[in-house]
Scaffold this motif. Sequence first.
Motif, PDB file in Angstrom:
ATOM      1  N   LEU A 191      -7.055  -0.496  -3.216  1.00  0.00           N
ATOM      2  CA  LEU A 191      -7.076  -1.600  -2.087  1.00  0.00           C
ATOM      3  C   LEU A 191      -8.219  -2.464  -2.023  1.00  0.00           C
ATOM      4  O   LEU A 191      -8.263  -3.646  -1.857  1.00  0.00           O
ATOM      5  CB  LEU A 191      -6.601  -0.862  -0.793  1.00  0.00           C
ATOM      6  CG  LEU A 191      -6.608  -1.710   0.209  1.00  0.00           C
ATOM      7  CD1 LEU A 191      -5.739  -3.161   0.146  1.00  0.00           C
ATOM      8  CD2 LEU A 191      -6.093  -0.847   1.275  1.00  0.00           C
ATOM      9  N   VAL A 203      -5.803   3.740   2.166  1.00  0.00           N
ATOM     10  CA  VAL A 203      -6.131   2.792   3.029  1.00  0.00           C
ATOM     11  C   VAL A 203      -7.313   2.710   3.971  1.00  0.00           C
ATOM     12  O   VAL A 203      -8.034   1.905   4.001  1.00  0.00           O
ATOM     13  CB  VAL A 203      -4.644   2.512   3.837  1.00  0.00           C
ATOM     14  CG1 VAL A 203      -4.983   1.199   4.792  1.00  0.00           C
ATOM     15  CG2 VAL A 203      -3.608   2.124   2.810  1.00  0.00           C
ATOM     16  N   VAL A 213       0.992  -1.179  -0.044  1.00  0.00           N
ATOM     17  CA  VAL A 213       0.018   0.197   0.014  1.00  0.00           C
ATOM     18  C   VAL A 213       0.787   1.410   0.023  1.00  0.00           C
ATOM     19  O   VAL A 213       0.536   2.341   0.338  1.00  0.00           O
ATOM     20  CB  VAL A 213      -1.192   0.095   1.180  1.00  0.00           C
ATOM     21  CG1 VAL A 213      -1.979  -1.145   0.942  1.00  0.00           C
ATOM     22  CG2 VAL A 213      -0.315  -0.080   2.578  1.00  0.00           C
ATOM     23  N   LEU A 215      -0.989  -5.884   4.970  1.00  0.00           N
ATOM     24  CA  LEU A 215      -0.826  -4.443   4.344  1.00  0.00           C
ATOM     25  C   LEU A 215       0.491  -3.921   4.513  1.00  0.00           C
ATOM     26  O   LEU A 215       1.142  -3.654   5.621  1.00  0.00           O
ATOM     27  CB  LEU A 215      -1.703  -3.399   5.040  1.00  0.00           C
ATOM     28  CG  LEU A 215      -3.214  -3.493   4.877  1.00  0.00           C
ATOM     29  CD1 LEU A 215      -4.007  -2.354   5.509  1.00  0.00           C
ATOM     30  CD2 LEU A 215      -3.810  -3.928   3.230  1.00  0.00           C
TER      31      LEU A 215
END
Length: 396
Positions: free
Chosen positions: A358, A389, A347, A375
């Motif tokens: 995502l 995120v 990420v 992640l």
Amino acid sequence: MRASAFVYPWDVNGDPEAPARIAGLGVAQVTLASAYHSTRALTPRHPRHRIVTAEHAAVLYPPGARWAGRTPRPYPSGDWAPGDAFGEAADALAAAGLQVNTWVVLAHNSRLGADHPDTSVVNAYGDRYPWAPCIAQPATRAYLTALAAEAAVRPGASGTELESLGWYGLAHLHAHDKTAGVGLGDAGQYLMSLCFCPSCREGYGAQGLDAGELAATVRAALEPVWRGAPSGGGWAGVGELLGEDTAAATRAWRDATARTLQEAAVRAVRDAAPEGFQVLLHADPVSYHCGANTGVDPAHILSVADGVVVPCTGSPASLTPFAREARGAGEAQSNRPATVLAANLTVVSGVGGSPATLAADATEARRLGATELRLYHVGLASDGDLEQVRGALATL
């Protein structure tokens, strides 16, 4: 989906806002490094520093008394992670409501190779790979197994994720890496990762191979590759270069060596851990692959560990072999704990990640069998990446 964020202790220690910031992303867990390789890491929000240089592989806690008089043994960290850096960060993260898993890097240690060259993988040309301990050597196997148990089972941890528990090879981004001038391909990488230390020479002999002849065959097979010829793809390419029978014999030795190490390390962790402690491996479903995501046989590793962490950035297709085996195991053993298939998604946009996609990437991974997310890596990510995120996890 349950999500965990990779974190270093230096992302948290000295930054009182870090635990709440990480929890606020919507993750339930952190995967916190307790034993890690050398690195230079960005800390874009830390109030005291912006760059952390971990000069060598180290444990990020005080190593225990078990190592007295032993060689090899883990190196303590320097000023980049002083004292019990793992414990300090784990306590702060737990206080923010986050579950903590340890993140343990094993067969990847340049300092070990520099101080003890005889522990390293040796290729067919006689070159040593100091970053890659040979996992066939008895002393190295004993070291890795003991390190796995100690670094995994830290106070406050409810599980562990074991990285590089298998063969390491040529592909490693070692320092300022300059090895991409010739396209080795999958098959060439395999040949350049075959080890010819005394333990491996003996192992090849047990498979009916003469190690000297094998090394000569490897060098001859690679000559056209050095001149620019393609090396072929996948395992079929290895067979073309070495001959199918010879290739199969080398793989039999390496697969068995990795399997028995994985079994021993997981057993050592379970022996040291409280009941219910979860053990996962970073894994690749192609057993001859080398690296941090260890090449494994999915059926075997899911009979040993509680699950796997699978690299899925760019494509989650590597989940499929694990998902197939997990379904079969579940049907055969209805009382078996649910297998964890964690899709590892980068990420950090600056290192090739895609935080903007995502939610879609996680949805596709779940369709292919993922049960959780990992992640990589919230300590390295920009504020903009983290905002994406946060938004994605809110929809999942």
